[in-house]
Design an enzyme around this catalytic site. Structure first.
Site, PDB file in Angstrom:
ATOM      1  N   LYS A  55       0.493  -1.095  -5.775  1.00  0.00           N
ATOM      2  CA  LYS A  55       1.564  -0.113  -5.604  1.00  0.00           C
ATOM      3  C   LYS A  55       2.917  -0.817  -5.619  1.00  0.00           C
ATOM      4  CE  LYS A  55       3.494   0.023  -2.065  1.00  0.00           C
ATOM      5  NZ  LYS A  55       4.086  -0.100  -0.720  1.00  0.00           N
TER       6      LYS A  55
ATOM      7  N   ASP B 268       0.919   5.531   3.094  1.00  0.00           N
ATOM      8  CA  ASP B 268       0.883   5.249   1.656  1.00  0.00           C
ATOM      9  C   ASP B 268      -0.401   5.724   0.977  1.00  0.00           C
ATOM     10  OD1 ASP B 268       3.370   4.102   1.715  1.00  0.00           O
ATOM     11  OD2 ASP B 268       2.683   2.035   1.491  1.00  0.00           O
TER      12      ASP B 268
END
Length: 268
Positions: free
Chosen positions: A11, A136
């Site tokens: 990410k 997240d």
């Protein structure tokens, strides 16, 4: 039944604005997530119980496998969906731990996607358990460019215009505590996030103060030929540079100091 595999893409926070605090004590964020075409990998096969084996270059940096977020994700999904069977999970840890590129969250999200397929359950169960695993995890579950508000878990689809972009990730091999970096954040609201290119990472200053090597990596990347956008991801220590061509990226990768970790990849 044959074993299934799932990628846990690294990410990237193209921008990360910290705007203040939420009523629940978490920080109020505005961020744009993007994801790479490389990362950790998760494999799974049928079993009576849920278990996890960890291997790969960074497996030694993880703690007790029984407390791993990937295993917690599997157990949470099993309970939410009422699945009676289990899964034998194997996590190949290719990404540095505590490095600002989603590692544990991406692994948990990959487990949710993988077991949704293997157990033939409705994807809504994965969406239901993701937020409780970490802020997240919902974005990592999608693994596509999205804007995150709230604690980063209120998601809105965006076209960041980066799909296929060559990217180089560099980490000076220091593990960063997200909690400590947030604690060291200045507390100053520097304004909203509109265009990520004109945005900021509001945690970058605090991270560099704690780990000056991050500043060294950022300075090094910023002067490399062809690197047209350089920033730190998440709470660090991984920094990234975007390139127009893979040739330019690969030439810079060769020059990365040997003691630093690097990953040459693309944005999805």
């Amino acid at each position: 039944m044959m074993q299934l595999e799932e990628l846990a893409p690294a990410k990237i926070n193209l921008a990360l604005h910290v705007r203040g605090k939420l009523p629940d004590g978490r920080h109020r964020l505005e961020t744009v997530f993007a994801f790479c075409t490389d990362g950790d990998r998760v494999a799974a096969g049928p079993a009576e119980e849920v278990s996890l084996q960890v291997k790969g270059p960074f497996s030694g940096e993880l703690g007790d496998p029984d407390d791993n977020l990937a295993l917690r994700a599997a157990r949470a999904l099993r309970e939410d969906a009422g699945v009676s069977g289990g899964a034998s999970l194997v996590l190949t840890k290719n990404l540095p731990v505590a490095s600002g590129i989603g590692g544990g969250s991406a692994d948990a999200a990959a487990v949710l996607r993988l077991l949704t397929r293997m157990w033939s359950i409705d994807p809504s169960h994965a969406s239901a358990v993701a937020p409780a695993l970490g802020a997240d995890v919902p974005a990592c579950l999608l693994s596509m460019s999205v804007r995150g508000d709230g604690a980063g878990d209120e998601l809105k689809s965006v076209d960041a215009g980066v799909s296929g972009t060559p990217i180089l990730l560099v980490n000076p091999r220091v593990a960063v505590s997200t909690a400590e970096v947030f604690t060291a954040w200045s507390g100053e609201d520097k304004g909203p996030l509109d265009d990520w290119r004109a945005g900021r990472n509001d945690l970058q200053e605090a991270a560099v103060k704690q780990f000056p090597l991050i500043g060294t990596v950022l300075a090094w990347l910023s002067v490399q030929p062809g690197a047209h956008f350089v920033r730190m991801s998440g709470s660090g220590a991984t920094c990234f540079a975007l390139f127009d061509t893979e040739i330019a990226r690969d030439q810079v990768e060769i020059a990365v100091p040997r003691e630093w970790w690097r990953l040459s990849t693309y944005l999805r």
